[in-house]
Write a protein that holds these residues in place. Structure first.
Motif, PDB file in Angstrom:
ATOM      1  N   THR A  38       3.318  40.828  73.688  1.00 31.78           N
ATOM      2  CA  THR A  38       2.650  40.735  72.121  1.00 31.78           C
ATOM      3  C   THR A  38       2.601  38.867  71.915  1.00 31.78           C
ATOM      4  N   GLU A  39       1.272  39.743  70.206  1.00 30.00           N
ATOM      5  CA  GLU A  39       1.781  37.852  70.084  1.00 30.00           C
ATOM      6  C   GLU A  39       2.381  38.144  69.156  1.00 30.00           C
ATOM      7  N   SER A  40       2.712  38.866  67.913  1.00 28.14           N
ATOM      8  CA  SER A  40       4.708  38.300  67.725  1.00 28.14           C
ATOM      9  C   SER A  40       5.759  37.669  68.742  1.00 28.14           C
ATOM     10  N   LYS A  41       5.320  38.145  70.142  1.00 27.80           N
ATOM     11  CA  LYS A  41       6.472  37.309  71.154  1.00 27.80           C
ATOM     12  C   LYS A  41       6.341  36.406  70.882  1.00 27.80           C
ATOM     13  N   ILE A  42       4.787  35.332  70.972  1.00 28.61           N
ATOM     14  CA  ILE A  42       4.738  34.176  71.706  1.00 28.61           C
ATOM     15  C   ILE A  42       4.812  33.578  69.997  1.00 28.61           C
ATOM     16  N   ARG A  43       4.798  34.517  69.080  1.00 31.35           N
ATOM     17  CA  ARG A  43       4.752  33.850  68.124  1.00 31.35           C
ATOM     18  C   ARG A  43       6.109  33.668  68.009  1.00 31.35           C
ATOM     19  N   ARG A  44       7.204  33.904  68.376  1.00 30.57           N
ATOM     20  CA  ARG A  44       8.689  34.186  67.920  1.00 30.57           C
ATOM     21  C   ARG A  44       9.126  32.679  68.840  1.00 30.57           C
ATOM     22  N   LEU A  45       8.356  32.837  70.469  1.00 26.73           N
ATOM     23  CA  LEU A  45       8.275  31.872  71.871  1.00 26.73           C
ATOM     24  C   LEU A  45       8.078  30.131  70.719  1.00 26.73           C
ATOM     25  N   ARG A  46       7.372  30.405  70.557  1.00 26.84           N
ATOM     26  CA  ARG A  46       6.741  28.919  69.282  1.00 26.84           C
ATOM     27  C   ARG A  46       7.753  28.733  68.279  1.00 26.84           C
ATOM     28  N   VAL A  47       8.190  29.286  67.752  1.00 31.91           N
ATOM     29  CA  VAL A  47       9.041  29.328  66.445  1.00 31.91           C
ATOM     30  C   VAL A  47      10.611  28.462  67.090  1.00 31.91           C
ATOM     31  N   LEU A  48      10.988  29.397  68.483  1.00 33.06           N
ATOM     32  CA  LEU A  48      12.272  29.311  68.901  1.00 33.06           C
ATOM     33  C   LEU A  48      12.210  28.186  69.810  1.00 33.06           C
ATOM     34  N   ALA A  49      11.109  27.614  69.661  1.00 33.41           N
ATOM     35  CA  ALA A  49      10.893  26.687  71.194  1.00 33.41           C
ATOM     36  C   ALA A  49      11.377  25.256  69.777  1.00 33.41           C
ATOM     37  N   LEU A  50      11.159  25.060  68.263  1.00 33.34           N
ATOM     38  CA  LEU A  50      11.307  24.172  67.600  1.00 33.34           C
ATOM     39  C   LEU A  50      12.923  24.172  66.934  1.00 33.34           C
ATOM     40  N   ASP A  51      14.061  24.799  67.474  1.00 33.44           N
ATOM     41  CA  ASP A  51      15.110  24.902  67.264  1.00 33.44           C
ATOM     42  C   ASP A  51      15.720  23.829  67.712  1.00 33.44           C
ATOM     43  N   ALA A  52      16.673  23.614  66.464  1.00 36.38           N
ATOM     44  CA  ALA A  52      17.444  22.401  66.431  1.00 36.38           C
ATOM     45  C   ALA A  52      18.264  22.604  67.721  1.00 36.38           C
ATOM     46  N   ASN A  53      18.566  23.855  67.898  1.00 35.40           N
ATOM     47  CA  ASN A  53      19.489  23.936  68.742  1.00 35.40           C
ATOM     48  C   ASN A  53      18.853  24.377  70.695  1.00 35.40           C
ATOM     49  N   PRO A  54      19.439  23.155  71.737  1.00 35.36           N
ATOM     50  CA  PRO A  54      19.089  22.729  72.386  1.00 35.36           C
ATOM     51  C   PRO A  54      19.366  24.756  73.192  1.00 35.36           C
ATOM     52  N   LYS A  55      19.898  25.392  73.158  1.00 33.33           N
ATOM     53  CA  LYS A  55      20.313  26.520  73.714  1.00 33.33           C
ATOM     54  C   LYS A  55      19.266  27.348  73.991  1.00 33.33           C
ATOM     55  N   ILE A  56      18.387  27.413  72.421  1.00 31.04           N
ATOM     56  CA  ILE A  56      17.779  28.085  72.045  1.00 31.04           C
ATOM     57  C   ILE A  56      16.669  28.034  73.008  1.00 31.04           C
ATOM     58  N   ARG A  57      16.226  26.329  73.198  1.00 31.83           N
ATOM     59  CA  ARG A  57      14.754  26.062  73.404  1.00 31.83           C
ATOM     60  C   ARG A  57      14.750  26.111  74.669  1.00 31.83           C
ATOM     61  N   GLU A  58      16.212  26.311  75.442  1.00 32.34           N
ATOM     62  CA  GLU A  58      16.741  27.040  76.981  1.00 32.34           C
ATOM     63  C   GLU A  58      16.056  28.682  77.309  1.00 32.34           C
ATOM     64  N   SER A  59      16.221  28.884  76.547  1.00 32.07           N
ATOM     65  CA  SER A  59      15.712  30.529  76.478  1.00 32.07           C
ATOM     66  C   SER A  59      14.441  30.828  76.371  1.00 32.07           C
TER      67      SER A  59
END
Length: 151
Positions: A38-59
């Motif tokens: 869904t669009e909300s999943k894609i938005r979440r991925l975009r937000v998580l890609a900016l997270d300070a934790n590299p493990k979150i960005r890895e996901s």
């Protein structure tokens, strides 16, 4: 604690008969379909890609649902682990894999080498890589292609 079994032979046989049969990957996937993207999943991925934790960005870099532009962004991440996840993801666009085949990290280039969707020109570059490990991964992958099916 004792290791004594309390099941009788008849009970063990009944449990064997009642055990589920092994499913093929396709049958298991049909029983557990992936929810729609869904669009909300894609938005979440975009937000998580900016997270300070590299493990979150890895996901995010490991997700098959990550948009192509986000793969391109994550390919420039300062963390080798994030770039490695982009390199090994089968959904990563070929242009991004080409770029990562020139990465400064041996680990990232190694993951590009074993990705089955890496373009031929990038594989040729990796075959002459400065790292013996990367070159050996290229040879190993080529040897898999030379093996007959089921070998």
């Amino acid at each position: 604690m004792s290791c004594i079994r309390f099941n009788t032979p008849a009970q063990r046989e009944a449990m064997r008969r009642a055990a589920p049969t092994m499913l093929t990957a396709e049958e298991a996937a049909a029983l557990h379909p992936m929810p729609p993207v869904t669009e909300s999943k894609i938005r979440r991925l975009r937000v998580l890609a900016l997270d300070a934790n590299p493990k979150i960005r890895e996901s995010v870099a490991s997700s098959y649902n990550t948009p192509a532009d986000l793969f391109a962004t994550l390919a420039h991440d300062p963390d080798d682990g994030v770039r490695s996840c982009v390199a090994r993801n089968e959904a990563t666009p070929c242009d991004v894999l080409r770029e990562l085949s020139r990465d400064s990290s041996e680990m990232v280039r190694g993951w590009v080498a074993v990705n089955y969707f890496v373009p031929e020109d990038a594989m040729a570059r990796l075959a002459d890589d400065e790292s013996a490990t990367v070159r050996s991964l290229v040879k190993w992958k080529a040897s898999l292609a030379d093996q007959p099916a089921g070998a």
